[in-house]
Design a protein around this motif. Structure first.
Motif, PDB file in Angstrom:
ATOM      1  N   TRP A 128       2.979  18.834   2.752  1.00 32.35           N
ATOM      2  CA  TRP A 128       3.620  19.724   1.782  1.00 32.35           C
ATOM      3  C   TRP A 128       4.378  20.840   2.491  1.00 32.35           C
ATOM      4  O   TRP A 128       5.494  21.199   2.086  1.00 32.35           O
ATOM      5  N   ARG A 148       7.503  19.329   4.059  1.00 31.12           N
ATOM      6  CA  ARG A 148       8.464  19.055   2.982  1.00 31.12           C
ATOM      7  C   ARG A 148       9.102  20.343   2.483  1.00 31.12           C
ATOM      8  O   ARG A 148      10.314  20.402   2.231  1.00 31.12           O
ATOM      9  N   LEU A 149       8.311  21.398   2.367  1.00 31.28           N
ATOM     10  CA  LEU A 149       8.829  22.691   1.935  1.00 31.28           C
ATOM     11  C   LEU A 149       9.828  23.245   2.940  1.00 31.28           C
ATOM     12  O   LEU A 149      10.909  23.731   2.560  1.00 31.28           O
ATOM     13  N   LEU A 178      11.995  25.906  -4.678  1.00 32.96           N
ATOM     14  CA  LEU A 178      10.989  25.271  -3.819  1.00 32.96           C
ATOM     15  C   LEU A 178       9.694  25.034  -4.580  1.00 32.96           C
ATOM     16  O   LEU A 178       9.038  24.000  -4.414  1.00 32.96           O
ATOM     17  N   ARG A 180      10.340  22.065  -6.927  1.00 32.22           N
ATOM     18  CA  ARG A 180      10.380  20.796  -6.196  1.00 32.22           C
ATOM     19  C   ARG A 180       9.065  20.491  -5.490  1.00 32.22           C
ATOM     20  O   ARG A 180       8.854  19.348  -5.066  1.00 32.22           O
ATOM     21  N   GLY A 181       8.220  21.492  -5.347  1.00 28.01           N
ATOM     22  CA  GLY A 181       6.942  21.276  -4.666  1.00 28.01           C
ATOM     23  C   GLY A 181       5.936  20.502  -5.470  1.00 28.01           C
ATOM     24  O   GLY A 181       4.856  20.181  -4.960  1.00 28.01           O
ATOM     25  N   CYS A 182       6.259  20.181  -6.725  1.00 32.23           N
ATOM     26  CA  CYS A 182       5.328  19.400  -7.552  1.00 32.23           C
ATOM     27  C   CYS A 182       6.091  18.402  -8.411  1.00 32.23           C
ATOM     28  O   CYS A 182       5.711  18.155  -9.559  1.00 32.23           O
ATOM     29  N   ALA A 204       3.587  15.101  -3.877  1.00 36.97           N
ATOM     30  CA  ALA A 204       3.866  16.526  -3.684  1.00 36.97           C
ATOM     31  C   ALA A 204       2.864  17.390  -4.449  1.00 36.97           C
ATOM     32  O   ALA A 204       2.432  18.442  -3.962  1.00 36.97           O
ATOM     33  N   MET A 253       0.472  20.339  -2.969  1.00 31.15           N
ATOM     34  CA  MET A 253       0.333  21.688  -3.513  1.00 31.15           C
ATOM     35  C   MET A 253      -1.116  21.973  -3.890  1.00 31.15           C
ATOM     36  O   MET A 253      -1.619  23.092  -3.687  1.00 31.15           O
TER      37      MET A 253
END
Length: 602
Positions: free
Chosen positions: A238, A241-242, A278, A281-283, A288, A292
């Motif tokens: 994660w 990806r972030l 962010l 898009r983080g979930c 993803a 999180m």
């Protein structure tokens, strides 16, 4: 050895991150296109394209998932094969570029025998590159099989053919021919290893069956969870990806709005928009969302550790707060359909879920400080520092929810979500007040010289009040959830969670409370039927209560002529009806007495 084990542990985590990226990308693209939904089921070609694309994505997901489950050594071997294929691809691309350059030079000069200084330098550089790639290919894997010289000759075949003045038609095929021998050999060895892996999979399946049968499914899952280090892998995935998305977004902002300027040109509003994007898009996929969840689990763990540090306690049960928080957040995300929402709605729902998670964390903190308060008051500990730590945490658990409620009601309109958060916060405040009242009663009792018989009644009344309020809030939250289920957003997960809430927080709590009330009422009735000791009897006895070892200022006399405090005997009757000293029956019902009298007459 310690350094080696740490390095292996880090590699075990790092090697499992790329498969997660593949699974995440496959899930992100595995969506129904809008044109398919508008066209319906009549467009056969579009349906076929969608099914073909979905099949490819599912295959990619399954292959990545299998890579994720491999042992560290097997995963390293898989990466070695991938790198070997990459080396062959680089060699082919370089030779193709070289042959294209040679053919262009030949066409421009109309001569096959002229070597310019530039072409000679290109040939020399190509020779060095291909020899380096050959060394990498041979030494990357042990027992590669092909001799080093054969690999070098194969990769250098386009250069050799050019030096030997082979015609252009042969040169065009030389890049593919250069990787044909090592490529075919690698494919043969790989197929043999895949067959061996499939044969060994039967033994793995038997071992899994044996483990589940003898140790249970939970033990098997826990062992695999520990082996794969899933939380660490998810956190690293994660965060990577972030960072990737953050770099891409900042570069896009700099290119479009701030050409030629540095990072300092980015405004605060743009940074705020980047952070919001962010988070959204983080979930946006299940993988993803799991990442999180793992991050929030770690944050909750550190928050619990800070509370334990303030309280100067180390409770192993309290260390599970991170796991409980992760499960709660993931269930909330599934219940509200967080992944499938639009970006704006997803951000709003994420904010609401975070508020619910924050209130749940404060409830966990109360569960940490409550037993400490009870132990401090009951053990007569005089340490002002320890009492002050516990009381300060209780004060924070009343101030923070109050301020939180004030902020929410000032910023948001009335809604079912706001009512749920408010109910959790008010329930927390009441639970803290109940804990403080019981703590105060125990402190008063600790400073009294005489036995306080009414203490148990006062504690019971306060706890009954708190349990009643908690039960009422449970019913309110159930009704609130039913309203959401029927009128706002339904779903099977929400319905299941409501059933679980109704069973554990309403039915079980009501059943236990009624059971305690009946026990207490029955014990009090039995105590009232026993005679009270007179002052002359107590003076003659000159003893202490055999249950609490306190002086007998007042006492109840059992049928076996033993003396106890009424409140102590009542607590004893919660457990059993026999005398603590002689184990004879303390109280006979009317039916038992009649049977005894009939037996005596006979």
């Amino acid at each position: 050895m310690a350094l080696r084990s740490k390095v292996i542990g880090v590699l075990n985590v790092v090697f499992r991150v790329p498969p997660l990226f593949l699974m995440d990308a496959a899930l992100y693209r595995l969506v129904i296109p809008p044109e398919l939904t508008t066209a319906g089921l009549n467009d056969t070609s579009m349906l076929l394209k969608f099914f073909e694309r979905s099949a490819r994505l599912i295959i990619v997901f399954m292959v990545a998932f299998l890579l994720f489950l491999l042992e560290t050594t097997q995963l390293l071997e898989a990466y070695m094969w991938i790198i070997s294929g990459g080396i062959l691809l680089v060699s082919f691309s370089w030779n193709y570029m070289y042959v294209s350059y040679v053919l262009e030079q030949v066409e421009n000069t109309n001569s096959n025998g002229v070597f310019t200084l530039e072409s000679a330098a290109f040939i020399l550089f190509t020779v060095f590159v291909q020899i380096g790639l050959a060394y990498l290919l041979v030494h990357l894997r042990k027992n590669f099989g092909l001799p080093k010289l054969a690999v070098i000759v194969s990769l250098l075949s386009p250069v050799s053919l050019r030096v030997l003045y082979f015609p252009s038609n042969v040169l065009r095929l030389s890049p593919l021919a250069s990787v044909l021998v090592p490529g075919l050999y690698s494919m043969f060895v790989l197929s043999v290893e895949i067959l061996n892996f499939i044969k060994n999979f039967r033994q793995t399946a038997l071992w899994m069956r044996y483990t589940v049968e003898h140790f249970g499914l939970q033990a098997f899952i826990e062992s695999q969870w520990t082996r794969l280090q899933v939380p660490k892998v998810l956190r690293m995935f994660w965060l990577a990806r972030l960072c990737e998305q953050a770099v891409y977004m900042l570069a896009e902002i700099l290119q479009i709005k701030h050409q030629g300027e540095g990072l300092l040109a980015i405004t605060v509003e743009e940074i705020y928009m980047v952070l919001k994007t962010l988070l959204v898009r983080g979930c946006d996929t299940i993988v993803a969302l799991l990442g999180m969840t793992s991050i929030l689990s770690r944050i909750s763990h550190y928050a619990g550790a800070i509370v334990q540090l303030l309280l100067n306690t180390e409770d192993q049960e309290d260390q599970s707060i991170g796991t409980v928080s992760a499960v709660l957040f993931f269930i909330l995300a599934l219940q509200t359909g967080l992944v499938g929402l639009d970006p704006e709605k997803r951000l709003q729902r994420l904010y609401r879920n975070m508020c619910l998670l924050a209130t749940a964390l404060m409830h966990f903190f109360h569960n940490t400080v409550h037993p400490l308060l009870m132990s401090l008051s009951a053990s007569r500990v005089r340490s002002v520092q320890r009492h002050g730590r516990a009381l300060s945490v209780c004060a924070l658990l009343m101030i923070i929810p109050s301020c939180f409620l004030s902020y929410l009601w000032s910023k948001h309109h009335l809604s079912t979500w706001l009512l749920a958060v408010s109910a959790f916060c008010i329930e927390l405040i009441i639970k803290v007040i109940v804990s403080l009242l019981i703590y105060a009663l125990f402190i008063i009792d600790a400073n009294r010289d005489l036995f306080w018989e009414q203490l148990d009644d006062y504690v019971y009344y306060i706890r009954a009040f708190g349990s009643t309020i908690e039960f009422m809030f449970g019913i309110f939250l159930f009704c609130n959830g039913a309203w959401i289920l029927v009128f706002e957003s339904g779903g099977a997960i929400r319905a299941v969670m409501m059933c679980i809430h109704a069973y554990f927080n309403i039915w079980v709590q009501a059943k236990e409370g009624w059971k305690t009330f009946i026990k207490r009422r029955t014990a009090a009735h039995k105590i009232r039927l026993l005679p009270s000791a007179t002052r002359e009897q107590l003076a003659t006895l000159n003893d202490v209560c055999s249950i609490c070892y306190q002086e007998l200022e007042s006492a109840c006399v059992t049928m076996c002529n033993h003396y106890f405090h009424g409140v102590c005997l009542r607590k004893w009757l919660y457990v059993q009806d026999n005398c603590p000293l002689c184990h004879s029956t303390i109280y006979h019902s009317s039916t038992e007495e009649a049977q005894t009298e009939d037996a005596g007459i006979q």
